[in-house]
Motif scaffolding. Structure first.
Motif, short mmCIF file in Angstrom:
data_model
loop_
_atom_site.label_atom_id
_atom_site.label_comp_id
_atom_site.label_asym_id
_atom_site.label_seq_id
_atom_site.Cartn_x
_atom_site.Cartn_y
_atom_site.Cartn_z
N GLY A 169 3.95 -8.62 -5.83
CA GLY A 169 4.74 -7.41 -5.57
C GLY A 169 3.86 -6.33 -4.98
O GLY A 169 4.17 -5.75 -3.93
N ALA A 170 2.75 -6.08 -5.65
CA ALA A 170 1.83 -5.04 -5.18
C ALA A 170 1.31 -5.39 -3.80
O ALA A 170 1.21 -4.54 -2.91
CB ALA A 170 0.67 -4.88 -6.16
N LEU A 171 0.99 -6.67 -3.61
CA LEU A 171 0.45 -7.10 -2.32
C LEU A 171 1.47 -6.86 -1.21
O LEU A 171 1.14 -6.30 -0.16
CB LEU A 171 0.07 -8.58 -2.39
N SER A 172 2.71 -7.25 -1.45
CA SER A 172 3.74 -7.10 -0.41
C SER A 172 3.95 -5.63 -0.07
O SER A 172 3.98 -5.24 1.10
CB SER A 172 5.07 -7.69 -0.86
N ILE A 173 4.09 -4.81 -1.10
CA ILE A 173 4.32 -3.39 -0.84
C ILE A 173 3.11 -2.79 -0.15
O ILE A 173 3.23 -2.01 0.79
CB ILE A 173 4.62 -2.66 -2.17
N GLY A 174 1.92 -3.19 -0.62
CA GLY A 174 0.69 -2.68 -0.01
C GLY A 174 0.61 -3.04 1.46
O GLY A 174 0.33 -2.19 2.31
N VAL A 175 0.89 -4.31 1.78
CA VAL A 175 0.83 -4.75 3.18
C VAL A 175 1.85 -3.98 4.01
O VAL A 175 1.53 -3.48 5.09
CB VAL A 175 1.08 -6.28 3.27
N ALA A 176 3.07 -3.86 3.48
CA ALA A 176 4.11 -3.17 4.25
C ALA A 176 3.72 -1.72 4.53
O ALA A 176 3.78 -1.25 5.67
CB ALA A 176 5.44 -3.23 3.48
N LEU A 177 3.28 -1.03 3.47
CA LEU A 177 2.91 0.38 3.65
C LEU A 177 1.73 0.52 4.59
O LEU A 177 1.68 1.42 5.43
CB LEU A 177 2.56 1.01 2.30
N LEU B 44 1.43 -3.85 -9.60
CA LEU B 44 1.72 -2.44 -9.40
C LEU B 44 1.33 -1.57 -10.59
O LEU B 44 0.93 -0.42 -10.42
CB LEU B 44 3.22 -2.26 -9.14
N SER B 45 1.45 -2.14 -11.80
CA SER B 45 1.18 -1.33 -12.97
C SER B 45 -0.26 -0.83 -12.97
O SER B 45 -0.57 0.19 -13.57
CB SER B 45 1.45 -2.14 -14.24
N GLU B 46 -1.15 -1.55 -12.26
CA GLU B 46 -2.55 -1.13 -12.20
C GLU B 46 -2.87 -0.39 -10.90
O GLU B 46 -3.66 0.53 -10.88
CB GLU B 46 -3.48 -2.34 -12.32
N THR B 47 -2.27 -0.84 -9.81
CA THR B 47 -2.70 -0.31 -8.51
C THR B 47 -1.76 0.76 -7.97
O THR B 47 -1.88 1.16 -6.82
CB THR B 47 -2.83 -1.44 -7.47
N TRP B 48 -0.83 1.23 -8.82
CA TRP B 48 0.11 2.22 -8.30
C TRP B 48 -0.54 3.46 -7.70
O TRP B 48 0.00 4.02 -6.75
CB TRP B 48 1.15 2.58 -9.35
N PRO B 49 -1.71 3.91 -8.20
CA PRO B 49 -2.27 5.10 -7.53
C PRO B 49 -2.58 4.83 -6.06
O PRO B 49 -2.35 5.68 -5.20
CB PRO B 49 -3.55 5.38 -8.32
N SER B 50 -3.08 3.63 -5.78
CA SER B 50 -3.37 3.30 -4.39
C SER B 50 -2.09 3.15 -3.58
O SER B 50 -2.04 3.54 -2.40
CB SER B 50 -4.17 2.00 -4.32
N VAL B 51 -1.07 2.58 -4.20
CA VAL B 51 0.21 2.44 -3.49
C VAL B 51 0.78 3.81 -3.16
O VAL B 51 1.23 4.07 -2.04
CB VAL B 51 1.22 1.63 -4.35
#
Ligand SMILES: Nc1ncnc2c1ncn2[C@@H]1O[C@H](COP(=O)(O)OP(=O)(O)OP(=O)(O)O)[C@@H](O)[C@H]1O
Ligand SMILES: [Mg+2]
Lengths: 278, 388
Positions: free
Chosen positions: B274-282, B358-365
């Motif tokens: 989830g985090a990877l997909s959102i990260g890549v998209a953003l 996401l629970s860990e990397t949300w600040p970066s997102v």
């Protein structure tokens, strides 16, 4: 009759170059107006201000009834502008360019309109040819077709026949008059004096100032402009040498001859005398 | 006085279709889209080594004895560890390492002093976030000799026998306690694990920013901008239409790199999809918007290229891609924080190597999302509907 273009006191500077100075201009609906003037006199700049491509430094007015300062979107929607330099996409095909224009203006029945335009151009068989590979004359005809595809009310043509052979030029003008016959208002800039004669009206601009306005006949009568005609081998190549000399407001080749005009007859004559020795 | 504006899907489609067709006619761009990721992946097979110090660490001192404090002090004195927090449970350790707040966690068990006194195999556990192996290397090396000397001050009198003779090679076995190093995430210390996911960020920035930085300058140089501006098209429509085809390109490149990362380098894919997909998209959208912003500023294609390069340099050097982020001086870290690649790397490395979501990397997102919004708004504001 209503005015398609009605602008007052337009000014435009680029840096410290005052390119258009206090130009006021009215163009009536359904007329073909020729916009004449030497290189760099501000024709392109004026046309761009009229159709909302440039913001004037000062001045006001309307184009098709829309304010040129605040309603440029409406103006753009109803104006066809053919640029001086070919500015369709050379890496798109003829048909793709037309389709792009049809879409960007939100036209309905797009494929049909594109087909019709291609047919009118006689380019149906070459629809998949890249626009960049067309010859100069064909490019101009395609550009005209693209400029009228969205059925504008006003057509601004910036030197549409530059570099086009005489036959194609004649056909181009026939097309302009056909469009005008359908009610389109046309403003066309040109350097060719013979083309001026095919316009209902003339506007003459020099050094950023509109100095003459009227029908061709009126202009010759009242402008006080004196035109000399020089013939002989190489006469048509004297343009550059004459341009900018005292008294010379315009020097334009006309067939094999050179037409030199100015409002100050004495200065013009003096210049021409010194030049005849060149 | 502004006219009413409306966004038209048809006009966006017009620009999109045009851009896409132009793209397919441009073989060089095609080649670049495929060649750049592959080339870079092979080029960066090897990492640049570096020796960062003062790495954030957390301490779990369950012993709270004189000796445990001495040992902790000795660890700090190596210069490699900066204890940012003292924690109370192993759970907090996991949290600190997963979130990236700490690179190391030092655990001193409750029976530490007792075992040292008894000479009964006392241990200190050092857990390292080794997803970035170059960071960890120097620190781990510094720990090697530590048990010999750490408790010198405490082992006196009756306990002096627990203190090994100084300098004696054979004394190594007789150290009063043992350091147990536990590398998390990348136990084999393979640099490619770290470099390859990072490369995803670099390749995407390089190609996407550069390509869209030409979006408007190319039109301006070819003169087609005049035709475009003579139409009633809106800035946002131009932007969306022009960027959309490149989103596809970004996705293709992502697929190429991730596939090669798996096949050639065996990079683990731990999860965090989830985090990877959102990260890549953003990140793709952010890079494209930045390129578009550059193209509203640049007067020529050359200038646009120069701006892209100017942006790429800090992305390479200060994002934690080439040099460990924690090894950089504070000012460089501050710059790094505003570079989107930095945050993208954290998301991608977190997902691929640690499996954190996401629970860990949300600040970066969030940082990436903010970047997209700010740059997108700037671009639309900068876009001129006139030739001025
Ligand atoms: N964007 C610009 N920046 C700076 N100067 C400009 C710009 N556009 C036009 N000019 C200058 O303004 C003057 C008038 O230019 P313009 O193109 O309006 O003349 P023109 O009458 O159309 O000339 P031509 O017959 O050569 O097309 C020229 O001196 C030109 O160099
Ligand atoms: Mg011009």
């Amino acid at each position: 009759m209503a005015a398609a273009i009605d602008v007052h006191g337009l000014n435009k500077s680029f840096g410290d170059k005052h390119v258009v100075q206090d130009v006021s201009l009215t163009v009536e609906e359904g007329r073909v107006t020729g916009f004449l003037g030497p290189n760099g006199s501000g024709k392109t700049t004026t046309m761009r201000m009229v159709c909302g491509l440039l913001q004037p430094d000062s001045g006001s007015g309307t184009c098709l009834g829309y304010d040129i300062l605040t309603e440029s979107r409406q103006i753009k929607r109803h104006t066809g502008y053919m640029t001086q330099k070919f500015s369709l996409y050379e890496d798109l095909t003829i048909a793709e360019n037309l389709l792009f224009v049809a879409r960007i203006y939100g036209m309905d029945r797009r494929a049909e309109r594109v087909d019709k335009a291609l047919e009118g151009l006689g380019l149906t068989g070459r629809r998949d040819q890249l626009a960049g590979t067309l010859s100069g004359g064909w490019k101009q005809r395609l550009a005209l077709a693209a400029a009228v595809l969205h059925e504008p009310k006003l057509l601004l043509l910036d030197e549409p026949t530059a570099g086009v052979d005489p036959k194609a030029r004649r056909e181009f003008w026939d097309e302009i008059h056909r469009l005008a016959g359908e009610g389109l208002t046309v403003m066309v800039s040109t350097h060719y004096m013979d083309e001026a004669e095919r316009c209902h009206d003339i506007a003459y601009i020099a050094y950023g100032r509109l100095i003459a306005r009227g029908t061709v006949a009126e202009l010759i009568d009242q402008s006080g402009l004196t035109t000399f005609r020089g013939e002989g081998p190489g006469a048509d190549r004297l343009g550059e040498a004459l341009q900018g000399r005292p008294g010379v407001e315009m020097a334009a080749p006309f067939g094999a001859a050179m037409h030199v005009s100015g409002s100050d007859r004495a200065a013009l004559e003096a210049t021409l005398r010194t030049c005849s020795s060149i | 006085m502004k006219e009413a504006r409306s966004i038209s899907g048809l006009r966006i489609l017009a620009i999109m279709a045009k851009e896409f067709t132009q793209l397919t006619r441009d073989r060089l761009t095609y080649a670049m889209i495929l060649a750049v990721p592959i080339m870079q992946l092979l080029l960066f097979g090897y990492a640049i080594n570096n020796d960062p110090r003062h790495l954030p660490a957390v301490l779990l001192d369950q012993d709270r004895s004189v000796m445990s404090r001495s040992a902790a002090e000795a660890i700090r004195n190596t210069g490699y560890f900066a204890f940012v927090k003292e924690v109370n449970s192993p759970r907090e350790i996991d949290e600190a390492i997963e979130s990236g707040k700490a690179q190391f966690a030092v655990t001193i068990p409750g029976d530490f002093e007792r075992r040292v006194v008894r000479g009964d195999g006392a241990q200190i556990l050092v857990e390292a976030d080794a997803s970035d192996p170059t960071t960890v290397g120097g620190a781990v090396a510094a720990l090697a000799g530590l048990p010999q000397t750490a408790l010198q001050g405490d082992l006196k009198g009756a306990l002096a026998t627990r203190q090994p003779a100084p300098g004696g090679a054979q004394a190594a076995g007789a150290a009063p306690f043992e350091m147990v190093i536990h590398r998390r995430y990348n136990p084999e210390n393979i640099t490619a694990y770290n470099i390859v996911p990072g490369l995803l960020g670099i390749v995407l920035s390089m190609t996407l920013v550069m390509m869209t930085s030409l979006a408007l300058t190319r039109e301006r140089e070819r003169g087609t901008m005049e035709t475009l501006l003579a139409t009633p098209v809106e800035p946002l429509e131009v932007m969306l239409g022009k960027l959309a085809p490149y989103v596809g390109i970004g996705l293709v490149q992502t697929a190429i790199i991730l596939t090669l990362a798996r096949l050639l380098f065996g990079v683990p894919f731990m999860g965090g999809w989830g985090a990877l997909s959102i990260g890549v998209a953003l990140f793709i959208v952010g890079s494209l918007s930045l390129g578009f912003f550059f193209s509203t500023l640049a007067r020529s294609q050359l200038q646009a290229m120069q701006m892209s390069v100017f942006y790429l340099l800090p992305s390479l050097l200060l994002s934690g891609f080439m040099f460990p982020f924690r090894g950089m001086p504070a000012w460089a870290q501050a710059i790094g924080q505003v570079i989107p690649v930095t945050h993208f790397l954290r998301i991608v490395r977190g997902a691929l190597l640690k499996g954190v979501g996401l629970s860990e990397t949300w600040p970066s997102v969030l940082a990436l999302a903010a970047f997209v919004l700010v740059v997108g708004a700037l671009s639309v504001a900068r876009y001129r509907t006139t030739l001025d």
